[in-house]
Scaffold this motif. Structure first.
Motif, PDB file in Angstrom:
ATOM      1  N   VAL A  37      82.046 -10.748 -31.595  1.00  0.00           N
ATOM      2  CA  VAL A  37      82.500 -10.821 -30.195  1.00  0.00           C
ATOM      3  C   VAL A  37      84.017 -11.070 -30.143  1.00  0.00           C
ATOM      4  N   ASP A  38      84.427 -11.834 -31.308  1.00  0.00           N
ATOM      5  CA  ASP A  38      86.036 -12.031 -31.540  1.00  0.00           C
ATOM      6  C   ASP A  38      86.528 -10.699 -32.109  1.00  0.00           C
ATOM      7  N   ALA A  39      85.918  -9.991 -32.657  1.00  0.00           N
ATOM      8  CA  ALA A  39      86.409  -8.683 -33.058  1.00  0.00           C
ATOM      9  C   ALA A  39      86.495  -7.778 -32.078  1.00  0.00           C
ATOM     10  N   GLU A  40      85.642  -7.812 -30.812  1.00  0.00           N
ATOM     11  CA  GLU A  40      85.648  -6.952 -29.742  1.00  0.00           C
ATOM     12  C   GLU A  40      87.034  -7.410 -29.057  1.00  0.00           C
ATOM     13  N   ARG A  41      87.343  -8.782 -28.914  1.00  0.00           N
ATOM     14  CA  ARG A  41      88.247  -9.221 -27.990  1.00  0.00           C
ATOM     15  C   ARG A  41      89.768  -8.731 -28.749  1.00  0.00           C
ATOM     16  N   ARG A  42      89.752  -8.652 -30.069  1.00  0.00           N
ATOM     17  CA  ARG A  42      90.741  -8.169 -30.759  1.00  0.00           C
ATOM     18  C   ARG A  42      91.077  -6.580 -30.773  1.00  0.00           C
ATOM     19  N   GLY A  43      90.122  -5.846 -30.234  1.00  0.00           N
ATOM     20  CA  GLY A  43      90.193  -4.510 -30.239  1.00  0.00           C
ATOM     21  C   GLY A  43      89.703  -3.848 -31.749  1.00  0.00           C
ATOM     22  N   ARG A  44      89.023  -4.573 -32.531  1.00  0.00           N
ATOM     23  CA  ARG A  44      88.517  -3.889 -33.691  1.00  0.00           C
ATOM     24  C   ARG A  44      87.298  -3.254 -33.664  1.00  0.00           C
ATOM     25  N   VAL A  45      86.250  -3.576 -32.581  1.00  0.00           N
ATOM     26  CA  VAL A  45      85.088  -3.121 -32.592  1.00  0.00           C
ATOM     27  C   VAL A  45      84.701  -2.980 -30.917  1.00  0.00           C
ATOM     28  N   ALA A  46      84.173  -1.840 -30.756  1.00  0.00           N
ATOM     29  CA  ALA A  46      83.730  -1.379 -29.294  1.00  0.00           C
ATOM     30  C   ALA A  46      82.471  -2.265 -29.009  1.00  0.00           C
ATOM     31  N   ARG A  47      82.572  -2.396 -27.441  1.00  0.00           N
ATOM     32  CA  ARG A  47      81.555  -3.470 -27.155  1.00  0.00           C
ATOM     33  C   ARG A  47      80.146  -2.318 -26.959  1.00  0.00           C
ATOM     34  N   ALA A  48      80.375  -1.156 -26.564  1.00  0.00           N
ATOM     35  CA  ALA A  48      79.115  -0.209 -26.330  1.00  0.00           C
ATOM     36  C   ALA A  48      78.539  -0.114 -27.746  1.00  0.00           C
ATOM     37  N   GLY A  49      77.037  -0.439 -27.638  1.00  0.00           N
ATOM     38  CA  GLY A  49      76.456  -0.527 -28.905  1.00  0.00           C
ATOM     39  C   GLY A  49      76.373  -1.617 -29.802  1.00  0.00           C
ATOM     40  N   MET A  50      77.166  -2.442 -29.372  1.00  0.00           N
ATOM     41  CA  MET A  50      77.312  -3.709 -30.192  1.00  0.00           C
ATOM     42  C   MET A  50      75.974  -4.317 -30.397  1.00  0.00           C
ATOM     43  N   ALA A  51      75.162  -4.548 -29.534  1.00  0.00           N
ATOM     44  CA  ALA A  51      73.818  -5.393 -29.750  1.00  0.00           C
ATOM     45  C   ALA A  51      72.966  -4.403 -30.677  1.00  0.00           C
ATOM     46  N   SER A  52      72.812  -3.171 -30.692  1.00  0.00           N
ATOM     47  CA  SER A  52      72.092  -2.414 -31.641  1.00  0.00           C
ATOM     48  C   SER A  52      72.847  -2.545 -32.808  1.00  0.00           C
ATOM     49  N   VAL A  53      74.139  -2.412 -32.970  1.00  0.00           N
ATOM     50  CA  VAL A  53      74.785  -2.777 -34.303  1.00  0.00           C
ATOM     51  C   VAL A  53      74.300  -4.083 -35.178  1.00  0.00           C
ATOM     52  N   ILE A  54      74.294  -5.139 -34.023  1.00  0.00           N
ATOM     53  CA  ILE A  54      73.875  -6.521 -34.894  1.00  0.00           C
ATOM     54  C   ILE A  54      72.418  -6.267 -35.043  1.00  0.00           C
ATOM     55  N   GLU A  55      71.799  -5.865 -34.420  1.00  0.00           N
ATOM     56  CA  GLU A  55      70.318  -5.679 -34.671  1.00  0.00           C
ATOM     57  C   GLU A  55      69.882  -5.117 -36.019  1.00  0.00           C
ATOM     58  N   GLN A  56      70.461  -3.780 -35.967  1.00  0.00           N
ATOM     59  CA  GLN A  56      70.206  -3.064 -37.232  1.00  0.00           C
ATOM     60  C   GLN A  56      70.784  -3.552 -38.425  1.00  0.00           C
ATOM     61  N   PHE A  57      71.943  -4.192 -38.202  1.00  0.00           N
ATOM     62  CA  PHE A  57      72.558  -4.889 -39.476  1.00  0.00           C
ATOM     63  C   PHE A  57      71.649  -6.044 -39.949  1.00  0.00           C
ATOM     64  N   PHE A  58      70.959  -6.814 -38.946  1.00  0.00           N
ATOM     65  CA  PHE A  58      70.167  -7.991 -39.461  1.00  0.00           C
ATOM     66  C   PHE A  58      68.871  -7.443 -40.033  1.00  0.00           C
ATOM     67  N   MET A  59      68.452  -6.634 -39.111  1.00  0.00           N
ATOM     68  CA  MET A  59      67.235  -6.073 -39.331  1.00  0.00           C
ATOM     69  C   MET A  59      66.847  -5.349 -40.927  1.00  0.00           C
ATOM     70  N   LYS A  60      67.895  -4.679 -41.024  1.00  0.00           N
ATOM     71  CA  LYS A  60      68.041  -3.653 -42.493  1.00  0.00           C
ATOM     72  C   LYS A  60      69.064  -4.184 -43.545  1.00  0.00           C
ATOM     73  N   GLY A  61      70.053  -5.148 -43.152  1.00  0.00           N
ATOM     74  CA  GLY A  61      70.985  -5.805 -44.115  1.00  0.00           C
ATOM     75  C   GLY A  61      72.130  -4.549 -44.276  1.00  0.00           C
ATOM     76  N   ALA A  62      72.855  -4.807 -45.229  1.00  0.00           N
ATOM     77  CA  ALA A  62      73.979  -3.728 -45.406  1.00  0.00           C
ATOM     78  C   ALA A  62      73.669  -2.578 -46.610  1.00  0.00           C
ATOM     79  N   ALA A  63      72.439  -2.838 -46.940  1.00  0.00           N
ATOM     80  CA  ALA A  63      72.149  -1.854 -48.075  1.00  0.00           C
ATOM     81  C   ALA A  63      71.958  -0.497 -47.323  1.00  0.00           C
ATOM     82  N   GLY A  64      72.289   0.518 -48.114  1.00  0.00           N
ATOM     83  CA  GLY A  64      72.293   1.879 -47.898  1.00  0.00           C
ATOM     84  C   GLY A  64      70.845   2.744 -47.864  1.00  0.00           C
TER      85      GLY A  64
END
Length: 183
Positions: free
Chosen positions: A156-183
């Motif tokens: 949310v802070d990164a979005e305010r600073r223009g580093r990440v887009a609002r669109a798709g943020m929920a999906s990004v968080i969910e995917q990162f949380f469920m799958k971690g950062a592993a490739g």
């Protein structure tokens, strides 16, 4: 109790005004929120009271998010999805809470007990998810809670600073949380 819609809208505007103008005068805060200084004075009286109102409102909203997500009864993935999307509906408040957070924020003397139900509910949710085999067990439930809070508030802070887009943020968080950062 959740604030009436008009107060909710004003509180969101004031939260953003305080984050955007941390050293602003009461008049500058009022103007940034789109109201007069007189209206702000009637609403809260002082800057300290305004901050306390926003902190209290924040704790009410955070606990309402927990309740709405159905962390105890919904399937884990569904509850996580709801939890994330509902958090993002309150971006302004999350930005304010992150901005106001201090090392003593959880101390009883600093009003920290208001946050205990939120943290406890998240801990219980992640533990339930571990028991059901949804979340990994090599990371404790309290750590999962802290990671969840850090990711949501941080993005949310990164979005305010223009580093990440609002669109798709929920999906990004969910995917990162469920799958971690592993490739």
């Amino acid at each position: 109790m959740v604030a009436p819609a008009a107060d909710e809208k004003l509180l969101k505007a004031l939260a953003v005004a305080l984050v955007d103008h941390p050293r602003g005068t009461f008049k500058e805060i009022a103007e940034a929120a789109g109201i007069s200084k007189a209206t702000l004075n009637r609403f809260c009286g002082t800057r300290d009271k305004l901050i306390e109102m926003l902190m209290e409102h924040g704790s009410v909203i955070m606990n309402q998010l927990i309740e709405n997500a159905g962390l105890n009864e919904r399937p884990i993935r569904e509850a996580l999805h709801r939890l994330i999307s509902d958090h993002l509906l309150h971006r302004e408040l999350l930005a304010f809470l992150a901005f106001q957070w201090r090392p003593d924020s959880l101390d009883e003397d600093a009003g920290g007990t208001r946050w205990l139900p939120y943290g406890d509910a998240l801990d219980a949710f992640f533990l339930r998810g571990q028991k059901e085999g949804v979340f990994r067990i090599d990371i404790g439930a309290p750590e999962l809670t802290e990671m969840f809070i850090s990711v949501v508030f941080g993005l949310v802070d990164a979005e305010r600073r223009g580093r990440v887009a609002r669109a798709g943020m929920a999906s990004v968080i969910e995917q990162f949380f469920m799958k971690g950062a592993a490739g």
